[in-house]
Design an enzyme around this catalytic site. Structure first.
Site, PDB file in Angstrom:
ATOM      1  N   LEU A 135     -29.332  68.113   0.709  1.00  8.56           N
ATOM      2  CA  LEU A 135     -29.729  66.925   1.442  1.00  8.56           C
ATOM      3  C   LEU A 135     -31.171  66.592   1.081  1.00  8.56           C
ATOM      4  O   LEU A 135     -31.974  67.489   0.814  1.00  8.56           O
ATOM      5  CB  LEU A 135     -29.636  67.149   2.957  1.00  8.56           C
ATOM      6  CG  LEU A 135     -28.257  67.450   3.545  1.00  8.56           C
ATOM      7  CD1 LEU A 135     -28.369  67.702   5.043  1.00  8.56           C
ATOM      8  CD2 LEU A 135     -27.278  66.317   3.275  1.00  8.56           C
ATOM      9  N   ASP A 136     -31.505  65.313   1.109  1.00  9.93           N
ATOM     10  CA  ASP A 136     -32.893  64.914   0.936  1.00  9.93           C
ATOM     11  C   ASP A 136     -33.744  65.606   1.993  1.00  9.93           C
ATOM     12  O   ASP A 136     -33.262  65.920   3.094  1.00  9.93           O
ATOM     13  CB  ASP A 136     -33.046  63.401   1.097  1.00  9.93           C
ATOM     14  CG  ASP A 136     -32.359  62.610  -0.013  1.00  9.93           C
ATOM     15  OD1 ASP A 136     -32.024  63.222  -1.046  1.00  9.93           O
ATOM     16  OD2 ASP A 136     -32.152  61.404   0.171  1.00  9.93           O
ATOM     17  N   VAL A 137     -35.012  65.793   1.683  1.00 15.01           N
ATOM     18  CA  VAL A 137     -35.899  66.509   2.601  1.00 15.01           C
ATOM     19  C   VAL A 137     -35.896  65.896   4.003  1.00 15.01           C
ATOM     20  O   VAL A 137     -35.921  66.615   5.004  1.00 15.01           O
ATOM     21  CB  VAL A 137     -37.339  66.567   2.020  1.00 15.01           C
ATOM     22  CG1 VAL A 137     -37.894  65.174   1.730  1.00 15.01           C
ATOM     23  CG2 VAL A 137     -38.269  67.317   2.957  1.00 15.01           C
TER      24      VAL A 137
END
Length: 317
Positions: A135-137
């Site tokens: 997942l994106d940060v």
């Protein structure tokens, strides 16, 4: 891993070579077969170490032990983890926003991987950190980690076959053209911006499906979004392309003239893209059991949901 992967041969397996049974019945790759040869008791039949060219008989008990491949290069760091599911093969966590999944160049510590490795070592486990997806940060929600190469291989194959369901909750500006629909548009690097992505003619095929779950009178929607492909920033890029950028997204924004008034009203409510991986369904890589896991909305997205409801109600008065 101490828990072996067990398969009992049946009549159809009789007379076939062990390597054929492992490949066709258990989906063991050639790479994993080579790995098993280097692990003590990595492959046994009826409790005895076996060669892959051995003939199989009905009733043979075949056991695989892929062995420990502990991530020695990861610094163990204590961290509070929200564990949704765990067994000897898989770990599924609810990742908070703002946390990187795995160390990258220039970001070697304080990632989810560092926390997981510390957690395993405290429990006496020696597992490799194999994220099945990332997942994106600043995207929160479910992240699945395989504990050994076989589990990782099996889940990755399911993802390639399209049998893993990943569903997200998203809050967007505006309203999609239909209650349900899809965005089928290729994604590639945004010219001049190596970190960002965009819909470009020569991009990789990318398909996102959406369904409107709530329409807010203040000019926003809550969506259920699922991915048929897994490109970098896919949901964020496709929602911007659709004309409904994610609320709070600093990179993929919409027309300021259209969305700026609502953005000003929502200032301070959420400081990241309003995107949460809320649902994950797959077949367990060893038992074959159908797994369905969920993660509730984090506090900042619940706060956003309440504020959108309040703004909509105030416009109706």
């Amino acid at each position: 891993m101490d828990e072996p992967i067990v398969y009992i041969a049946d009549e159809k397996d009789g007379g076939r070579k062990l390597r054929e049974v492992l490949k066709q019945r258990l989906g063991v790759s050639r790479r994993l077969l080579i790995r098993l040869k280097g692990v003590e008791r990595g492959l046994t039949v009826n409790g005895v170490p076996a060669r892959t060219d051995r003939r199989v008989f009905p009733g043979d008990v075949i056991e695989l032990r892929p062995g420990s491949d502990e991530s020695e290069d990861l610094l163990p760091q204590p961290m509070e983890l929200d564990i949704v599911y765990e067994d000897g093969h898989l770990l599924v966590l609810n990742k908070p926003p703002g946390l990187v999944v795995h160390p990258t160049k220039g970001h070697y510590a304080n990632t989810l991987a560092n926390g997981v490795v510390h957690y395993w070592r405290e429990r006496g486990e020696r597992c490799g950190f194999h994220p099945v997806h990332r997942l994106d940060v600043h995207t929160s929600g479910l992240v699945m980690v395989a504990k050994h190469p076989y589990a990782h291989q099996q889940i990755a194959r399911q993802m390639e076959d399209g049998t893993v369901t990943k569903r997200y909750c998203a809050f967007v500006y505006g309203s999609p053209p239909h209650p349900e629909g899809e965005v089928n548009a290729p994604i590639g690097r945004l010219p001049g911006h190596p970190r960002l992505r965009a819909v470009v003619p020569d991009g990789a095929p990318s398909l996102t499906r959406y369904a409107v779950t709530t329409r807010y009178g203040c000019g926003a929607c809550k969506l259920s979004v699922s991915l048929a492909t897994g490109r970098t920033h896919q949901i964020r890029v496709h929602m911007q392309f659709l004309g409904c950028p994610l609320i709070g997204d600093p990179d993929y924004v919409g027309d300021p003239a259209v969305f700026a008034p609502l953005a000003r009203e929502l200032a301070g409510v959420i400081d990241r893209q309003a995107l949460h991986a809320s649902y994950l369904a797959f077949r367990h890589p060893v038992t074959g059991e159908r797994m369905e896991l969920t993660a509730p909305l984090p506090d900042d997205m619940r706060r956003l949901e309440r504020e959108l409801t309040r703004l909509s109600q105030s416009r109706d008065m």
